[in-house]
Structure formats: structure tokens, C-alpha cells
Design a protein around this motif. Structure first.
Motif, PDB file in Angstrom:
ATOM      1  N   ALA A 207       0.836  -1.209   0.000  1.00 48.89           N
ATOM      2  CA  ALA A 207       0.000   0.000   0.000  1.00 48.89           C
ATOM      3  C   ALA A 207       0.865   1.252   0.000  1.00 48.89           C
ATOM      4  CB  ALA A 207      -0.915   0.001   1.209  1.00 48.89           C
ATOM      5  N   LYS A 208       2.008   1.182   0.680  1.00 46.65           N
ATOM      6  CA  LYS A 208       2.887   2.359   0.756  1.00 46.65           C
ATOM      7  C   LYS A 208       3.620   2.600  -0.561  1.00 46.65           C
ATOM      8  CE  LYS A 208       6.604   4.413   3.450  1.00 46.65           C
ATOM      9  NZ  LYS A 208       7.472   4.280   4.603  1.00 46.65           N
ATOM     10  N   TYR A 209       4.108   1.535  -1.177  1.00 46.24           N
ATOM     11  CA  TYR A 209       4.947   1.691  -2.362  1.00 46.24           C
ATOM     12  C   TYR A 209       4.217   1.402  -3.672  1.00 46.24           C
ATOM     13  CZ  TYR A 209       8.710   2.043   0.981  1.00 46.24           C
ATOM     14  OH  TYR A 209       9.497   2.446   2.004  1.00 46.24           O
ATOM     15  N   SER A 210       2.996   0.973  -3.619  1.00 46.67           N
ATOM     16  CA  SER A 210       2.142   0.688  -4.777  1.00 46.67           C
ATOM     17  C   SER A 210       2.798  -0.218  -5.820  1.00 46.67           C
ATOM     18  CB  SER A 210       1.655   1.994  -5.433  1.00 46.67           C
ATOM     19  OG  SER A 210       2.721   2.646  -6.080  1.00 46.67           O
ATOM     20  N   ALA A 211       3.634  -1.112  -5.363  1.00 49.84           N
ATOM     21  CA  ALA A 211       4.258  -2.098  -6.251  1.00 49.84           C
ATOM     22  C   ALA A 211       4.033  -3.467  -5.631  1.00 49.84           C
ATOM     23  CB  ALA A 211       5.727  -1.807  -6.419  1.00 49.84           C
ATOM     24  N   PHE A 212       2.779  -3.906  -5.668  1.00 47.06           N
ATOM     25  CA  PHE A 212       2.417  -5.126  -4.964  1.00 47.06           C
ATOM     26  C   PHE A 212       3.235  -6.329  -5.435  1.00 47.06           C
ATOM     27  CE2 PHE A 212      -0.140  -8.972  -4.406  1.00 47.06           C
ATOM     28  CZ  PHE A 212      -0.276  -8.946  -3.033  1.00 47.06           C
ATOM     29  N   GLY A 213       3.453  -6.459  -6.739  1.00 49.95           N
ATOM     30  CA  GLY A 213       4.206  -7.603  -7.259  1.00 49.95           C
ATOM     31  C   GLY A 213       5.621  -7.658  -6.713  1.00 49.95           C
ATOM     32  N   ALA A 214       6.308  -6.532  -6.712  1.00 55.31           N
ATOM     33  CA  ALA A 214       7.685  -6.493  -6.211  1.00 55.31           C
ATOM     34  C   ALA A 214       7.728  -6.749  -4.711  1.00 55.31           C
ATOM     35  CB  ALA A 214       8.317  -5.142  -6.531  1.00 55.31           C
ATOM     36  N   VAL A 215       6.774  -6.173  -3.998  1.00 59.21           N
ATOM     37  CA  VAL A 215       6.733  -6.382  -2.542  1.00 59.21           C
ATOM     38  C   VAL A 215       6.427  -7.842  -2.228  1.00 59.21           C
ATOM     39  CG1 VAL A 215       5.511  -5.790  -0.424  1.00 59.21           C
ATOM     40  CG2 VAL A 215       6.155  -3.990  -2.019  1.00 59.21           C
ATOM     41  N   ALA A 216       5.481  -8.435  -2.948  1.00 57.45           N
ATOM     42  CA  ALA A 216       5.130  -9.832  -2.716  1.00 57.45           C
ATOM     43  C   ALA A 216       6.299 -10.755  -3.036  1.00 57.45           C
ATOM     44  CB  ALA A 216       3.904 -10.216  -3.534  1.00 57.45           C
ATOM     45  N   MET A 217       6.992 -10.487  -4.135  1.00 60.50           N
ATOM     46  CA  MET A 217       8.160 -11.316  -4.494  1.00 60.50           C
ATOM     47  C   MET A 217       9.276 -11.165  -3.450  1.00 60.50           C
ATOM     48  SD  MET A 217       7.703 -13.121  -7.180  1.00 60.50           S
ATOM     49  CE  MET A 217       9.309 -13.429  -7.842  1.00 60.50           C
ATOM     50  N   GLY A 218       9.525  -9.952  -3.008  1.00 62.53           N
ATOM     51  CA  GLY A 218      10.549  -9.731  -1.987  1.00 62.53           C
ATOM     52  C   GLY A 218      10.194 -10.394  -0.670  1.00 62.53           C
ATOM     53  N   ASN A 219       8.920 -10.311  -0.310  1.00 65.42           N
ATOM     54  CA  ASN A 219       8.460 -10.946   0.917  1.00 65.42           C
ATOM     55  C   ASN A 219       8.602 -12.461   0.825  1.00 65.42           C
ATOM     56  OD1 ASN A 219       7.164 -11.143   3.481  1.00 65.42           O
ATOM     57  ND2 ASN A 219       5.312 -11.751   2.399  1.00 65.42           N
ATOM     58  N   THR A 220       8.202 -13.025  -0.297  1.00 65.64           N
ATOM     59  CA  THR A 220       8.294 -14.473  -0.485  1.00 65.64           C
ATOM     60  C   THR A 220       9.743 -14.929  -0.457  1.00 65.64           C
ATOM     61  OG1 THR A 220       6.264 -14.443  -1.787  1.00 65.64           O
ATOM     62  CG2 THR A 220       7.677 -16.369  -2.017  1.00 65.64           C
ATOM     63  N   LEU A 221      10.606 -14.215  -1.148  1.00 66.12           N
ATOM     64  CA  LEU A 221      12.021 -14.572  -1.162  1.00 66.12           C
ATOM     65  C   LEU A 221      12.634 -14.464   0.236  1.00 66.12           C
ATOM     66  CD1 LEU A 221      14.502 -15.344  -2.841  1.00 66.12           C
ATOM     67  CD2 LEU A 221      14.895 -12.909  -3.198  1.00 66.12           C
ATOM     68  N   GLY A 222      12.297 -13.403   0.944  1.00 64.64           N
ATOM     69  CA  GLY A 222      12.812 -13.240   2.306  1.00 64.64           C
ATOM     70  C   GLY A 222      12.342 -14.340   3.239  1.00 64.64           C
TER      71      GLY A 222
END
Length: 73
Positions: A8-23
Motif C-alpha cells: 500500500a505504501k509503495y504501490s508495487a504489490f508484485g515487487a513487494v510480494a516477491m521480496g516478501n516471499t524470497l525473504g
């Protein structure tokens, strides 16, 4: 929740989701593999006994600390 807040803060859900999953994978995979190795080397009965003793010790420490006795642990 953190993923949604970041997306919601960065409006890049795909990148945030991929980073979260990888982390999460980087954090969880070694823990699972290490846990699997430990459980094969140590009996489950011993692990349960140790966990029960630790739980009881922490419960007693909390009980004594609630009564005003500090410095138990």
C-alpha cells in the motif's frame, strides 16, 4: 500484514510480494532443514521433556515476578 502495508505504501504489490516471499524462503528453509536434522539426531520424547521443563521454569519465573520477587532468572 506487513506485505500489504508495504504494498500500500509503495504501490508495487508484485515487487513487494516477491521480496516478501524470497525473504521468507531465505529465513524458513534453513530453519526447516536444521530442525529436520536435529529431530533425527535427538529423540522427540527428550525434546518434549526439555520444552515442558523450560515452560514450567518460565511459568514459575513469571509467577514469582508477579509476586514482587525479582531476580529469579
Amino acid at each position: 500484514m506487513a506485505t500489504l502495508a508495504l504494498a500500500a505504501k509503495y504501490s508495487a504489490f508484485g515487487a513487494v510480494a516477491m521480496g516478501n516471499t524470497l525473504g521468507m524462503m531465505l529465513a524458513n528453509v534453513p530453519a526447516v532443514l536444521l530442525g529436520n536434522g536435529i529431530i533425527q539426531a535427538v529423540s522427540l520424547k527428550r525434546v518434549r521433556s526439555l520444552a515442558a521443563a523450560l515452560f514450567a521454569l518460565l511459568g514459575l519465573a513469571t509467577l514469582f515476578n508477579a509476586g514482587g520477587l525479582t531476580g529469579f532468572l
